[in-house]
Design an enzyme around this catalytic site. Structure first.
Site, PDB file in Angstrom:
ATOM      1  N   SER A   1       1.122  -9.833   0.283  1.00  0.00           N
ATOM      2  CA  SER A   1       0.862  -8.402   0.139  1.00  0.00           C
ATOM      3  C   SER A   1       1.122  -7.571   1.385  1.00  0.00           C
ATOM      4  O   SER A   1       1.293  -6.348   1.289  1.00  0.00           O
ATOM      5  CB  SER A   1      -0.582  -8.177  -0.324  1.00  0.00           C
TER       6      SER A   1
ATOM      7  N   LYS B   1       0.806  -1.220   0.000  1.00  0.00           N
ATOM      8  CA  LYS B   1       0.000   0.000   0.000  1.00  0.00           C
ATOM      9  C   LYS B   1       0.844   1.277   0.000  1.00  0.00           C
ATOM     10  O   LYS B   1       0.353   2.345  -0.375  1.00  0.00           O
ATOM     11  CB  LYS B   1      -0.940   0.006   1.206  1.00  0.00           C
TER      12      LYS B   1
END
Length: 325
Positions: free
Chosen positions: A307, A50
């Site tokens: 992730s 992110k």
């Protein structure tokens, strides 16, 4: 959305974001029955991919507007990415987060200098309404967690790296399993691979019971989840695919996959013991799919994106407690 936007994001992130490697382990290859290459975005700044989208989105705002500050809403990983992006640009950040978000994500977002505003997700309060109201009231630029062009472009830089690294490893055809919430990372990687490595096919992976993207791809239209709570995989719990992301995924992605929370915990333990990396449950669902749902994957090799790694210690201990050789 196009490859030029992703390449522009890569230029902004050059020297700022980490170029995470592709890792491998013969133990994981044996479990999966094929070669497994892991892209550990848990090693990225703020502990998840992110940061790429958060930083790029702040960097892309014109300086005068950017100086007034930014606002984002997130369960934690986009929160930290946007907060650090704002901090590196010397501008204020307000982050709207659910009050039941993992404590480590709440604490880290505040530690990065952001003003954290909490809301009652379980009680039905709308983060979108709160975020838009604060943006209007304070003159802040809203950076949505996945349905934002510059967020998608920033996440797509992960795909540029995968394309180059897969070539270095001699892999030109493979499924690329991506942990998927609203689809920002999934669609960004898919766009990058379409341009740079068309033999690599993106497959979104979600938790069972929260597989809105899988079901949407299968039905050809957007469907929603009935609830936003009830899974350990908080990082990828979203109501539905994004308006920007779904058409990209529909055009470029293969069928979705879904795994249980227990699968995710097992994959977390394997990632730690075999690769020495820390994954959070939502960041481990793609690895879980590669290891425990191998029959749904095609080819002699599979590429997996881990992730994120922002996991509360108690959850991580639970994952490790279940590990056995």
């Amino acid at each position: 959305m196009n490859i030029e936007m992703i390449e522009a994001a890569a230029a902004r992130l050059d020297g700022v974001a980490r170029r995470t490697p592709l890792l491998s382990s013969p133990f994981l290859d044996e479990i999966a029955g094929r070669r497994v290459l892991i892209k550990p975005e848990c090693l990225q700044h703020t502990g998840s991919f992110k940061f790429r989208g958060g930083y790029n989105s702040v960097a892309a705002i014109d300086p005068e507007t950017r100086a007034r500050g930014v606002i984002a809403y997130s369960s934690g990983n986009h929160a930290q990415g946007a907060a650090l992006g704002a901090r590196l640009h010397g501008v204020p950040a307000v982050i709207v987060m659910p009050q039941d978000a993992p404590a480590i994500k709440l604490a880290n977002t505040a530690a990065l200098g952001a003003e954290v505003v909490t809301y009652d997700r379980v009680g039905g309060e709308s983060r979108e309404a709160i975020g838009e109201a604060l943006a209007t009231e304070r003159g802040l630029t809203l950076i949505r967690p996945y349905d934002h062009p510059e967020v998608i472009a920033g996440q797509g830089t992960t795909g540029l790296e995968i394309a180059a690294q897969a070539t270095e490893h001699g892999v030109t055809e493979a499924d690329v399993l991506v942990c998927c919430g609203g689809g920002g990372l999934t669609s960004g990687i898919a766009l990058a691979l379409e341009a740079k490595a068309p033999g690599l096919k993106v497959r979104p992976v979600e938790p069972e019971g929260f597989d809105d993207v899988k079901r949407s791809l299968a039905s050809g239209q957007v469907v929603t989840n009935n609830t936003q709570t009830g899974s350990l995989c908080d990082a990828v719990l979203t109501p539905a695919p994004g308006e920007l992301t779904f058409p990209i995924m529909q055009r470029l992605c293969g069928p979705g996959m879904a795994v249980t929370d227990e699968d995710a915990l097992r994959a977390m333990a394997e990632a730690f013991n075999r690769l020495k990396i820390v994954a959070e449950p939502g960041g481990a669902v793609a690895l879980a799919a590669a290891l425990y749902h191998a029959a749904e994957v095609e080819g002699d090799a599979v590429i997996v994106v881990v992730s994120g790694g922002n996991v509360d210690p108690a959850v991580f201990q639970r994952a490790l407690a279940g590990f056995s050789d």
